[in-house]
Design a protein around this motif. Structure first.
Motif, PDB file in Angstrom:
ATOM      1  N   PHE A  25     -30.465  64.652  57.580  1.00  0.00           N
ATOM      2  CA  PHE A  25     -29.694  65.719  58.309  1.00  0.00           C
ATOM      3  C   PHE A  25     -30.395  66.997  57.911  1.00  0.00           C
ATOM      4  O   PHE A  25     -30.600  67.486  56.818  1.00  0.00           O
ATOM      5  N   ILE A  26     -31.127  67.535  58.875  1.00  0.00           N
ATOM      6  CA  ILE A  26     -32.179  68.387  58.959  1.00  0.00           C
ATOM      7  C   ILE A  26     -31.611  69.569  59.650  1.00  0.00           C
ATOM      8  O   ILE A  26     -31.363  69.534  60.848  1.00  0.00           O
ATOM      9  N   GLY A  27     -31.816  70.713  58.852  1.00  0.00           N
ATOM     10  CA  GLY A  27     -31.493  72.113  59.501  1.00  0.00           C
ATOM     11  C   GLY A  27     -32.245  72.436  60.431  1.00  0.00           C
ATOM     12  O   GLY A  27     -32.305  72.465  61.806  1.00  0.00           O
ATOM     13  N   THR A  28     -33.755  73.307  60.026  1.00  0.00           N
ATOM     14  CA  THR A  28     -34.531  73.662  60.846  1.00  0.00           C
ATOM     15  C   THR A  28     -36.070  72.986  60.241  1.00  0.00           C
ATOM     16  O   THR A  28     -36.070  72.936  59.285  1.00  0.00           O
ATOM     17  N   THR A  29     -36.845  72.364  61.299  1.00  0.00           N
ATOM     18  CA  THR A  29     -38.306  72.209  60.683  1.00  0.00           C
ATOM     19  C   THR A  29     -39.139  72.496  61.912  1.00  0.00           C
ATOM     20  O   THR A  29     -38.776  72.422  63.124  1.00  0.00           O
ATOM     21  N   GLY A  74     -38.956  73.372  65.820  1.00  0.00           N
ATOM     22  CA  GLY A  74     -39.759  74.387  66.127  1.00  0.00           C
ATOM     23  C   GLY A  74     -40.786  74.133  66.942  1.00  0.00           C
ATOM     24  O   GLY A  74     -41.005  74.613  67.970  1.00  0.00           O
ATOM     25  N   LYS A  75     -41.701  73.149  66.554  1.00  0.00           N
ATOM     26  CA  LYS A  75     -42.923  72.920  67.147  1.00  0.00           C
ATOM     27  C   LYS A  75     -43.328  71.508  67.416  1.00  0.00           C
ATOM     28  O   LYS A  75     -43.762  71.447  68.795  1.00  0.00           O
ATOM     29  N   GLU A  76     -43.152  70.457  66.820  1.00  0.00           N
ATOM     30  CA  GLU A  76     -43.815  69.119  67.199  1.00  0.00           C
ATOM     31  C   GLU A  76     -42.751  67.942  66.466  1.00  0.00           C
ATOM     32  O   GLU A  76     -42.322  68.138  65.188  1.00  0.00           O
ATOM     33  N   ILE A  77     -42.595  67.042  67.115  1.00  0.00           N
ATOM     34  CA  ILE A  77     -42.225  65.612  66.751  1.00  0.00           C
ATOM     35  C   ILE A  77     -43.272  64.735  67.071  1.00  0.00           C
ATOM     36  O   ILE A  77     -43.523  64.619  68.369  1.00  0.00           O
ATOM     37  N   ASN A  78     -43.828  63.953  66.255  1.00  0.00           N
ATOM     38  CA  ASN A  78     -44.737  62.741  66.444  1.00  0.00           C
ATOM     39  C   ASN A  78     -44.365  61.595  65.467  1.00  0.00           C
ATOM     40  O   ASN A  78     -44.237  61.449  64.344  1.00  0.00           O
ATOM     41  N   ILE A  79     -43.513  60.723  66.060  1.00  0.00           N
ATOM     42  CA  ILE A  79     -42.802  59.647  65.237  1.00  0.00           C
ATOM     43  C   ILE A  79     -42.886  58.379  65.989  1.00  0.00           C
ATOM     44  O   ILE A  79     -42.578  58.311  67.083  1.00  0.00           O
ATOM     45  N   LYS A 133     -37.901  76.947  72.699  1.00  0.00           N
ATOM     46  CA  LYS A 133     -38.663  77.150  74.024  1.00  0.00           C
ATOM     47  C   LYS A 133     -40.243  77.318  73.541  1.00  0.00           C
ATOM     48  O   LYS A 133     -41.289  77.077  74.304  1.00  0.00           O
ATOM     49  N   ASN A 134     -40.560  77.612  72.303  1.00  0.00           N
ATOM     50  CA  ASN A 134     -41.969  77.621  71.896  1.00  0.00           C
ATOM     51  C   ASN A 134     -42.667  76.350  71.173  1.00  0.00           C
ATOM     52  O   ASN A 134     -43.594  76.321  70.771  1.00  0.00           O
TER      53      ASN A 134
END
Length: 245
Positions: free
Chosen positions: A121-125, A143-148, A162-163
């Protein structure tokens, strides 16, 4: 002969006062460890107990087995957890190897995981990277990236900024739910085999191409929004549901 029987109610507590800049190496079985602030390196091996810390300001290596942990802030850390639970308010660079554990992470800059049968359970990353099996991820904001790489689980992001820069997911039997900021623009490429795909979004220009009719393999690709630039969403999925909004 045992000095203290296992069924005894005797309790032994130690209070150690030391400068917070010292390097600490702690091993404890069947007990709790409490730390205020530590600006030196920390190595902790804890089983069957609780761990509480305020600020861990340098490199921390923590092993938890059948434990509960609560940390206010960890700057750079590696946590190896089995059958445990951890609450972390804030982290900069955190790596996790875990089995059958639960993590509540309020705010994280970079998060790397190697997970089996966990719940996150993650707030912001800013960044989420790694691989998982039978694990569920719930993110309030990316915020920026998921690589999973994910097998037999779920990835649910309530808001993709959006960024953001890149989303790359390779999944098997995993449900993926991504909700993007309404003003987000990106290039989309989904290669899916026998999976259910739903995409919605203003200004979408998407196509669907048949790759192998017998295998039910398709390619959904195109752009979402007016100015996608270099932002990319790449998903390779076998089975599972994919919902992009």
């Amino acid at each position: 002969k045992k000095i203290i029987p296992y069924d005894s109610r005797i309790e032994i507590n130690y209070t150690v006062t030391a400068p917070e800049y010292l390097k600490l190496r702690i091993t404890n079985r069947y007990g709790d460890v409490y730390i205020e602030n530590c600006s030196g390196d920390l190595t902790l091996d804890l089983s069957n107990g609780s761990f509480k810390a305020n600020n861990l300001m340098k490199r921390s290596q923590i092993r938890l087995n059948f434990c509960d942990a609560s940390i206010n802030r960890i700057s750079e850390g590696y946590i190896d957890a089995s059958f445990s639970g951890a609450f972390i308010e804030d982290s900069d660079d955190l790596s996790l190897t875990s089995v059958s554990s639960r993590f509540d992470l309020r705010s994280s800059t970079r998060l790397s995981v190697k997970s089996r049968r966990d719940k996150f359970f993650i707030g912001t990353t800013g960044f989420l990277r790694g691989d998982s099996n039978f694990t569920d991820f719930r993110l309030d904001e990316l915020g920026k990236e998921i690589n999973i790489m994910a097998k037999y689980g779920r990835i649910d992001a309530d808001l993709v900024s959006k960024n953001f820069e890149m989303i790359s997911i390779s999944s098997s039997y995993t449900d993926i739910y991504l909700t993007f900021d309404p003003s987000a623009s990106y290039n989309l490429d989904i290669r899916h085999i026998n999976a259910f795909v739903t995409t919605t979004g203003s200004g979408s220009s998407l196509e669907k191409k048949v790759l192998d009719e017998d295998k039910k393999e398709y390619l959904t690709f195109g752009t979402v929004g007016k100015s996608p630039g270099e932002k990319k969403v790449n998903i390779e999925a076998t089975k599972g549901n994919i919902y992009l909004k």
